[in-house]
Design a protein around this motif. Structure first.
Motif, short mmCIF file in Angstrom:
data_model
loop_
_atom_site.label_atom_id
_atom_site.label_comp_id
_atom_site.label_asym_id
_atom_site.label_seq_id
_atom_site.Cartn_x
_atom_site.Cartn_y
_atom_site.Cartn_z
N VAL A 127 27.79 10.16 -7.94
CA VAL A 127 26.39 10.41 -7.60
C VAL A 127 25.80 9.15 -6.98
CG1 VAL A 127 24.10 10.98 -8.53
CG2 VAL A 127 26.14 12.05 -9.50
N THR A 128 25.11 9.32 -5.86
CA THR A 128 24.33 8.26 -5.23
C THR A 128 22.86 8.66 -5.36
OG1 THR A 128 26.11 7.81 -3.67
CG2 THR A 128 23.93 7.02 -3.06
N PHE A 129 21.97 7.70 -5.64
CA PHE A 129 20.59 8.07 -5.90
C PHE A 129 19.61 7.00 -5.43
CE2 PHE A 129 21.98 5.67 -9.54
CZ PHE A 129 20.92 4.83 -9.80
N VAL A 130 18.37 7.43 -5.30
CA VAL A 130 17.21 6.57 -5.10
C VAL A 130 16.19 7.00 -6.14
CG1 VAL A 130 15.32 5.96 -3.53
CG2 VAL A 130 17.62 6.32 -2.62
N ALA A 131 15.52 6.03 -6.75
CA ALA A 131 14.45 6.34 -7.70
C ALA A 131 13.27 5.44 -7.34
CB ALA A 131 14.91 6.10 -9.12
N ASP A 132 12.16 6.07 -6.97
CA ASP A 132 10.98 5.30 -6.57
C ASP A 132 9.72 6.10 -6.91
OD1 ASP A 132 10.92 7.29 -4.61
OD2 ASP A 132 11.50 5.95 -2.99
N LYS A 133 8.66 5.89 -6.18
CA LYS A 133 7.40 6.58 -6.48
C LYS A 133 7.53 8.10 -6.38
CE LYS A 133 5.48 6.61 -1.86
NZ LYS A 133 4.36 6.30 -1.02
N ASN A 134 8.55 8.57 -5.68
CA ASN A 134 8.80 10.00 -5.52
C ASN A 134 9.73 10.56 -6.59
OD1 ASN A 134 7.20 10.18 -3.13
ND2 ASN A 134 8.86 9.16 -2.06
N GLY A 135 10.13 9.74 -7.56
CA GLY A 135 11.01 10.20 -8.63
C GLY A 135 12.48 9.95 -8.33
N TYR A 136 13.34 10.56 -9.13
CA TYR A 136 14.79 10.44 -9.00
C TYR A 136 15.26 11.38 -7.90
CZ TYR A 136 19.74 10.82 -10.22
OH TYR A 136 21.11 10.83 -10.19
N GLN A 137 15.98 10.83 -6.90
CA GLN A 137 16.43 11.62 -5.76
C GLN A 137 17.92 11.40 -5.52
OE1 GLN A 137 13.72 10.22 -2.58
NE2 GLN A 137 12.69 9.38 -4.36
N THR A 158 0.82 -1.22 0.00
CA THR A 158 0.00 0.00 0.00
C THR A 158 0.85 1.27 0.00
OG1 THR A 158 -0.16 -0.13 2.41
CG2 THR A 158 -1.95 -1.11 1.12
N ASP A 159 2.07 1.20 0.57
CA ASP A 159 2.93 2.37 0.62
C ASP A 159 3.57 2.66 -0.74
OD1 ASP A 159 4.29 4.51 1.90
OD2 ASP A 159 6.09 3.26 2.01
N GLN A 160 4.02 1.63 -1.41
CA GLN A 160 4.66 1.80 -2.72
C GLN A 160 4.32 0.61 -3.60
OE1 GLN A 160 8.27 3.45 -3.43
NE2 GLN A 160 8.48 2.50 -5.40
N GLN A 161 3.96 0.91 -4.82
CA GLN A 161 3.73 -0.15 -5.79
C GLN A 161 4.56 0.16 -7.02
OE1 GLN A 161 -0.31 -0.74 -7.06
NE2 GLN A 161 0.04 -2.93 -7.31
N GLY A 162 5.44 -0.74 -7.37
CA GLY A 162 6.30 -0.55 -8.53
C GLY A 162 7.75 -0.78 -8.17
N LEU A 163 8.62 -0.29 -9.01
CA LEU A 163 10.05 -0.53 -8.85
C LEU A 163 10.68 0.55 -7.97
CD1 LEU A 163 12.15 -2.53 -9.91
CD2 LEU A 163 12.59 -0.96 -11.78
N SER A 164 11.48 0.11 -7.01
CA SER A 164 12.27 1.00 -6.17
C SER A 164 13.74 0.71 -6.47
CB SER A 164 11.97 0.74 -4.69
OG SER A 164 12.79 1.53 -3.87
N VAL A 165 14.49 1.74 -6.85
CA VAL A 165 15.87 1.56 -7.29
C VAL A 165 16.80 2.38 -6.41
CG1 VAL A 165 17.46 1.86 -9.23
CG2 VAL A 165 15.10 1.19 -9.66
N LYS A 166 17.93 1.78 -6.03
CA LYS A 166 19.00 2.48 -5.31
C LYS A 166 20.28 2.21 -6.06
CE LYS A 166 16.88 1.76 -0.82
NZ LYS A 166 17.01 1.17 0.50
N GLY A 167 21.15 3.20 -6.14
CA GLY A 167 22.41 2.97 -6.83
C GLY A 167 23.35 4.14 -6.76
#
Length: 116
Positions: free
Chosen positions: A90-100, A67-76
Motif C-alpha cells: 500500500v502507498t498512501f498520502v495522509a494530509d488535510k484531506n485524510g488518508y488516501q 494558507t493551503d495546508q496547515q498541519g502534518l502532511s505524510v507520504k509513505g
C-alpha cells in the motif's frame, strides 16, 4: 481447601497459556530487523524499516504552515505477507484531506465501507 484452590487456579492458568491451534504449536523463528533508519526534527520526520518476514514500511512527514495546508502532511508505503501468502503493498498520502491510498498499489487496497 486453600491448597486445592491454588492448585486448580495454577492448572487453569497453565492450560490457558497453551496454544489453542495445533498449527501454532510449532516454534516460529523470531523476526529479525534487517534495516531501521529514522530522522526527526522540528519540520518533520522520516523513517524506514524492513524485517526478515517480508514486512517493510517507509514514511515521511512534513509540517506545513501555509494558507493551503496547515498541519502534518505524510507520504509513505508499507508491505507485508498476508496469512494466505499474498504480498500486500500500500502507498498512501495522509494530509488535510485524510488518508488516501494510491491507486498504483493494486487490488489489495482496503475497501471503503458500503453506503447504506
Amino acid at each position: 481447601m486453600m491448597k486445592i484452590t491454588v492448585f486448580a487456579l495454577a492448572v487453569v492458568a497453565l492450560v490457558s497459556a497453551l496454544p489453542q491451534d495445533p498449527s501454532q504449536a510449532q516454534a516460529q523463528p523470531p523476526v529479525q530487523i534487517l534495516k531501521q533508519e529514522s530522522e526527526v526534527d522540528v519540520n518533520g520526520y522520516n523513517f524506514e524499516f524492513e524485517t526478515s518476514d517480508g514486512t517493510s514500511r517507509q514514511e515521511q512527514g512534513e509540517y506545513k504552515n501555509d494558507t493551503d495546508q496547515q498541519g502534518l502532511s505524510v507520504k509513505g508505503s508499507y508491505k507485508y505477507i498476508a496469512p494466505d501468502g499474498q504480498q500486500i503493498s500500500v502507498t498512501f498520502v495522509a494530509d488535510k484531506n485524510g488518508y488516501q491510498p494510491s491507486e498504483s498499489a493494486g487490488d489489495n487496497q482496503p475497501a471503503a465501507p458500503a453506503q447504506a
